[in-house]
Design a protein around this motif. Structure first.
Motif, PDB file in Angstrom:
ATOM      1  N   ARG A  88       0.843  -1.210   0.000  1.00 15.96           N
ATOM      2  CA  ARG A  88       0.000   0.000   0.000  1.00 15.96           C
ATOM      3  C   ARG A  88       0.869   1.247   0.000  1.00 15.96           C
ATOM      4  N   ALA A  89       1.931   1.215   0.702  1.00 15.73           N
ATOM      5  CA  ALA A  89       2.790   2.399   0.750  1.00 15.73           C
ATOM      6  C   ALA A  89       3.436   2.632  -0.600  1.00 15.73           C
ATOM      7  N   ASP A  90       3.847   1.618  -1.336  1.00 17.58           N
ATOM      8  CA  ASP A  90       4.522   1.779  -2.626  1.00 17.58           C
ATOM      9  C   ASP A  90       3.552   2.263  -3.686  1.00 17.58           C
ATOM     10  N   SER A  91       2.319   1.772  -3.649  1.00 20.24           N
ATOM     11  CA  SER A  91       1.351   2.178  -4.665  1.00 20.24           C
ATOM     12  C   SER A  91       0.749   3.530  -4.356  1.00 20.24           C
ATOM     13  N   ARG A  92       0.765   3.984  -3.057  1.00 21.94           N
ATOM     14  CA  ARG A  92       0.091   5.229  -2.679  1.00 21.94           C
ATOM     15  C   ARG A  92       0.964   6.439  -2.930  1.00 21.94           C
ATOM     16  N   ASP A  93       2.185   6.394  -2.558  1.00 19.95           N
ATOM     17  CA  ASP A  93       2.971   7.628  -2.636  1.00 19.95           C
ATOM     18  C   ASP A  93       4.183   7.463  -3.516  1.00 19.95           C
ATOM     19  N   GLY A  94       4.346   6.323  -4.209  1.00 19.87           N
ATOM     20  CA  GLY A  94       5.466   6.190  -5.129  1.00 19.87           C
ATOM     21  C   GLY A  94       6.770   6.369  -4.445  1.00 19.87           C
ATOM     22  N   ARG A 110      13.907   0.810 -12.794  1.00 17.23           N
ATOM     23  CA  ARG A 110      12.467   0.642 -12.720  1.00 17.23           C
ATOM     24  C   ARG A 110      12.113  -0.830 -12.851  1.00 17.23           C
ATOM     25  N   ASN A 111      12.804  -1.535 -13.667  1.00 17.07           N
ATOM     26  CA  ASN A 111      12.521  -2.960 -13.816  1.00 17.07           C
ATOM     27  C   ASN A 111      12.813  -3.718 -12.513  1.00 17.07           C
ATOM     28  N   ILE A 112      13.914  -3.336 -11.848  1.00 17.44           N
ATOM     29  CA  ILE A 112      14.267  -4.001 -10.584  1.00 17.44           C
ATOM     30  C   ILE A 112      13.211  -3.691  -9.519  1.00 17.44           C
ATOM     31  N   ARG A 113      12.724  -2.460  -9.463  1.00 20.63           N
ATOM     32  CA  ARG A 113      11.704  -2.101  -8.504  1.00 20.63           C
ATOM     33  C   ARG A 113      10.429  -2.898  -8.781  1.00 20.63           C
ATOM     34  N   LYS A 114      10.118  -3.060 -10.043  1.00 13.24           N
ATOM     35  CA  LYS A 114       8.941  -3.819 -10.367  1.00 13.24           C
ATOM     36  C   LYS A 114       9.098  -5.275  -9.945  1.00 13.24           C
ATOM     37  N   SER A 115      10.312  -5.796 -10.121  1.00 11.20           N
ATOM     38  CA  SER A 115      10.563  -7.186  -9.703  1.00 11.20           C
ATOM     39  C   SER A 115      10.451  -7.331  -8.183  1.00 11.20           C
ATOM     40  N   ILE A 116      10.957  -6.311  -7.500  1.00 16.65           N
ATOM     41  CA  ILE A 116      10.867  -6.358  -6.026  1.00 16.65           C
ATOM     42  C   ILE A 116       9.407  -6.327  -5.589  1.00 16.65           C
ATOM     43  N   ARG A 117       8.603  -5.513  -6.237  1.00 18.07           N
ATOM     44  CA  ARG A 117       7.198  -5.396  -5.868  1.00 18.07           C
ATOM     45  C   ARG A 117       6.493  -6.712  -6.149  1.00 18.07           C
ATOM     46  N   ASN A 118       6.815  -7.305  -7.291  1.00 13.28           N
ATOM     47  CA  ASN A 118       6.184  -8.581  -7.612  1.00 13.28           C
ATOM     48  C   ASN A 118       6.546  -9.648  -6.558  1.00 13.28           C
ATOM     49  N   GLU A 119       7.814  -9.581  -6.105  1.00  9.69           N
ATOM     50  CA  GLU A 119       8.251 -10.551  -5.076  1.00  9.69           C
ATOM     51  C   GLU A 119       7.530 -10.325  -3.754  1.00  9.69           C
ATOM     52  N   VAL A 120       7.331  -9.061  -3.456  1.00  8.90           N
ATOM     53  CA  VAL A 120       6.599  -8.738  -2.224  1.00  8.90           C
ATOM     54  C   VAL A 120       5.164  -9.204  -2.325  1.00  8.90           C
ATOM     55  N   GLN A 121       4.554  -9.030  -3.473  1.00  9.44           N
ATOM     56  CA  GLN A 121       3.175  -9.501  -3.626  1.00  9.44           C
ATOM     57  C   GLN A 121       3.099 -11.022  -3.432  1.00  9.44           C
ATOM     58  N   ARG A 122       4.094 -11.686  -4.012  1.00 15.81           N
ATOM     59  CA  ARG A 122       4.104 -13.138  -3.841  1.00 15.81           C
ATOM     60  C   ARG A 122       4.224 -13.533  -2.368  1.00 15.81           C
ATOM     61  N   LEU A 123       5.110 -12.814  -1.635  1.00 14.48           N
ATOM     62  CA  LEU A 123       5.272 -13.116  -0.217  1.00 14.48           C
ATOM     63  C   LEU A 123       4.001 -12.801   0.561  1.00 14.48           C
ATOM     64  N   ALA A 124       3.325 -11.761   0.163  1.00 13.19           N
ATOM     65  CA  ALA A 124       2.075 -11.408   0.834  1.00 13.19           C
ATOM     66  C   ALA A 124       1.032 -12.490   0.616  1.00 13.19           C
ATOM     67  N   GLU A 125       0.952 -13.023  -0.573  1.00 10.35           N
ATOM     68  CA  GLU A 125       0.006 -14.099  -0.819  1.00 10.35           C
ATOM     69  C   GLU A 125       0.348 -15.325   0.005  1.00 10.35           C
ATOM     70  N   ALA A 126       1.647 -15.619   0.070  1.00  5.32           N
ATOM     71  CA  ALA A 126       2.056 -16.777   0.880  1.00  5.32           C
ATOM     72  C   ALA A 126       1.721 -16.562   2.362  1.00  5.32           C
TER      73      ALA A 126
END
Length: 772
Positions: free
Chosen positions: A290-296, A351-367
């Motif tokens: 939420r913090a990454d998507s809200r305030d960039g 930007r690509n690395i940040r996107k990869s990090i976010r995707n990894e965080v989403q995966r961890l959140a789902e887990a």
């Protein structure tokens, strides 16, 4: 005349200074009492010493042997720990109790039996007659001697025990736990033997009593242990029966239901912890998204948050690459500019690395969400199972309460049994290890000297006691002595001058001096001539330089030098009581005056007891009574001593006289003495004593003055004062008093101020000068 006498008395009294009224006077009084009463003190002291010597002679010597016992003997530490009996505090009361045990009859009987003291002479001396063997004491119908000897010895008689205890003494040594035992006997070796026997008997008694107490404790513990064992078995059997009856099974000491509840509680706590941990991880991951998507937020900030929140290797690698690209982007921007192609390429990669990090965080959140759901479901399942177990356990709660009570009782019985079992084993082991509570630390030895009677102490007490008692008796006699002893007493008590102190003289044998046939210078009848005799009153003529003669001269000088300046021609000589020597003083005074050349006559006016007439003219048939009433001329009744011109008018008592006072107070008696005044220079009148009769008071009408004769050491002060009080007409005309029959040496001790005045050496000096 009385006033003048009082003035003279005041002059004769020695002045009293403050020193004399103080300690000096007390010392003088004490020394005087010692000088006067030394015989009483000596006799009393000698009697006390004699009694003490007699006591030492008749009292048999006693030797005291001493031994010492230490109480509260130290024990080994394991014995103290295993002792089945409580150790009492060893205070003063306990020590006093042990002393009384030492002095008890039980110890005495044990020693008497051990040493066979029935024949001991010391004990038999103070006790009734005792047989030499207790077994010999029996009645007339007793068994034969052989059977008697086989019997046990009888107990000693009470008299023997009392005599033994009288010689025994025990006391505490200072403030220690040591008892000193003393025993007295006439034999030193016997005293030491008995003292040691007493100590050993006490130690043995203490040891035996301790062993007996341990034995009783072991027996009681054994009996109690058997009862506790049976009681424990019954309690445990009751628990097992109750469990079987109520189908209660336990594992590890706990019931199954209780154990299941405990297990489910443990699992529930672990499930709740796991659920909470999964929920926390899910919340962190979602908050980062939420913090990454809200305030960039920047990649750096996001990377830091991810690094702090979780430890994923992928994210850590991506974050490292991101940071490296960021560093290059910063350097190249400064070097090549912000719009350079290489810089833009670097930004694209970041930007690509940040996107990869976010995707990894989403995966961890789902887990994390999946883990949270799983943990929550497991927690709910455990809570359901725990609820079912608790619900089922409520059915058996009532049975478990009773079971716990039975188990508690069984456990208590088991613990009590084990405790008593340990104490029993300790007591049984200690019974084989004897411990003495007391021990002898100083055995008795035969004493070198007797303990009593203490010769030096008894003789010293007798000496000082005799001196004290003698001093008290001497002081008592001194305080009770109310007789005249000094001229000062006469002057103080009677307010009269003491004319002389006449020494005591023994009466010589009365015998006529042969070879003397002197003519009467007055031409009288030779039948009325006084023959010279050896008597006390003749001493003033026979020994004119004697001390006795000098005191008679002092008496005459006191009469002649009367401060009233009146002529004292008719002089009455009297006393308070008979036997004080007034007759001797009257005759001596008349002889002295006649020997000096004056005309003197002595008249015996003691009509009821004419002792002077019986001494000087025992053969007289007529006397003053006939002269008073004119029955015989005066010249025919007068007796004379031709050697010195001494004249005597006797009194003849032919029948009992009842009115002698009226005779002396009659006008005829006045006329007779008026004639004597004309014919003689001095008329000495021997009067009766004042206390028994009143005749002397009748002579006051024709007497010019009186002389009061007082016997030294015999006449009481109160008697003389009372006699003068009842004869005021004589008291008012007293010229003075004469202290007669005086022990001059003894009087010096009563008058320490004037003791040198009465020294006989002064008179001896003038006697020797007269002979020269």
């Amino acid at each position: 005349m009385l006033q003048s006498n009082m003035t003279q008395t005041g002059r004769n009294q020695p002045p009293l200074t403050s020193g004399e009224a103080g300690i000096g006077e007390m010392i003088s009084f004490a020394l005087g009492v010692l000088r006067r009463r030394y015989a009483t003190i000596f006799v009393t002291t000698a009697l006390a010493l004699s009694l003490a010597s007699l006591y030492l002679y008749i009292t048999p010597p006693a030797y005291k042997a001493q031994t010492q016992i230490l109480l509260k003997n130290s024990k080994a530490q394991f014995v103290k720990q295993e002792s089945p009996l409580a150790e009492p505090a060893f205070d003063l009361t306990e020590i006093e109790t042990q002393i009384q045990i030492v002095k008890s009859s039980a110890i005495a009987i044990a020693v008497i039996k051990q040493l066979n003291l029935t024949a001991d002479p010391d004990l038999n001396r103070s006790s009734p007659s005792l047989p030499s063997d207790w077994s010999a004491i029996h009645d007339e119908g007793s068994p034969p001697a052989a059977e008697t000897r086989r019997r046990e010895p009888e107990e000693p008689l009470q008299g023997l025990i009392d005599a033994f205890e009288h010689r025994l003494d025990a006391e505490r040594v200072g403030f220690s736990n040591i008892i000193e035992i003393n025993y007295s006997s006439s034999s030193p070796a016997r005293a030491a033997e008995i003292a040691n026997a007493i100590a050993n008997a006490y130690v043995n008694d203490q040891s035996n009593s301790k062993l007996e107490a341990n034995r009783r404790a072991v027996d009681w513990l054994q009996d109690r242990l058997e009862k506790l064992a049976a009681q424990t078995r019954d309690a445990e059997r009751a628990v097992d029966a109750y469990k079987a009856q109520h189908n209660i099974v336990s594992s590890g000491g706990k019931p199954i239901d209780e154990q299941q509840v405990s297990d489910f509680n443990t699992r529930l706590v672990a499930a709740r912890a796991q659920t909470a941990d999964a929920l926390a991880r899910l919340n962190r991951n979602e908050s980062l998204l939420r913090a990454d998507s809200r305030d960039g937020a920047s990649a750096e900030t996001t990377g830091d948050a991810i690094s702090d929140a979780m430890q994923s290797p992928i994210i850590n690698n991506l974050r490292s690459e991101y940071l490296e690209l960021q560093r290059k982007e910063s350097e190249w921007s400064d070097r090549f500019g912000q719009n350079h192609g290489a810089v833009v390429e670097l930004r694209t990669q970041m930007r690509n690395i940040r996107k990869s990090i976010r995707n990894e965080v989403q995966r961890l959140a789902e887990a994390s969400r999946s883990d949270y759901e799983t943990a929550k479901a497991r927690q709910q399942e455990i809570e359901k199972q725990l609820y079912d177990v608790v619900a089922s356990s409520r059915v058996t709660n009532a049975a478990e309460v009773a079971l716990r009570e039975l188990e508690s009782q069984a456990k208590g019985d088991r613990n009590l049994f084990e405790t008593f079992q340990q104490r029993y084993m300790s007591a049984a082991q200690q019974a084989s290890f004897p411990i003495d509570e007391a021990r002898v630390i100083y055995p008795a030895l035969p004493p070198d000297s007797k303990s009593k009677p203490k010769t030096v102490l008894i003789m010293a007490l007798a000496l000082f006691g005799g001196l004290g008692l003698g001093g008290a008796l001497a002081l008592l006699k001194e305080l009770m002595d109310r007789a005249f002893r000094t001229p000062t007493q006469v002057e103080t008590a009677l307010e009269l001058p003491c004319l002389s102190v006449v020494p005591w003289m023994s009466a010589p044998k009365k015998r006529r001096v042969a070879g003397i046939d002197a003519p009467d210078p007055y031409g009288g009848d030779p039948q009325r001539v006084l023959s010279p005799r050896h008597s006390i009153d003749s001493t003033v003529v026979g020994m004119p330089m004697s001390r006795f003669a000098e005191t008679i001269r002092s008496t005459k000088m006191g009469i002649d030098l009367n401060p009233t300046k009146t002529a004292n021609q008719v002089i009455g000589v009297t006393s308070a009581l008979p036997g004080e020597g007034k007759t001797t003083i009257a005759a001596s005074l008349a002889r002295l005056i006649a020997h000096s050349g004056k005309r003197a006559i002595v008249v015996d006016c003691d009509l009821r007891n004419p002792s002077l007439s019986a001494s000087l003219a025992p053969n007289a048939t007529v006397g003053i009574i006939e002269a008073i009433y004119g029955a015989t001329p005066l010249e025919d009744v007068i007796w004379r001593d031709p050697t010195i011109g001494f004249t005597f008018l006797p009194a003849v008592r032919r029948r009992p006289l009842f009115h002698t006072a009226e005779m002396l107070a009659s006008n005829e008696a006045h006329g007779l003495f008026d004639r004597l005044r004309k014919d003689y220079d001095y008329v000495i009148v021997d009067l009766p004593p004042l206390a028994p009769i009143v005749d002397a008071r009748a002579a006051a009408s024709f007497s010019d003055c009186f002389i009061l004769v007082i016997e030294w050491g015999r006449t009481k002060i109160d008697v003389v004062q009372h006699a003068l009080h009842n004869a005021p007409e004589i008291h008012e005309n007293l010229a003075g008093a004469v202290l007669n029959k005086t022990d001059v040496r003894a009087m010096a001790s009563y008058n320490p101020y004037h003791d040198d005045y009465y020294n006989d050496s002064h008179y001896a000096r003038y006697r020797s000068a007269q002979r020269t």
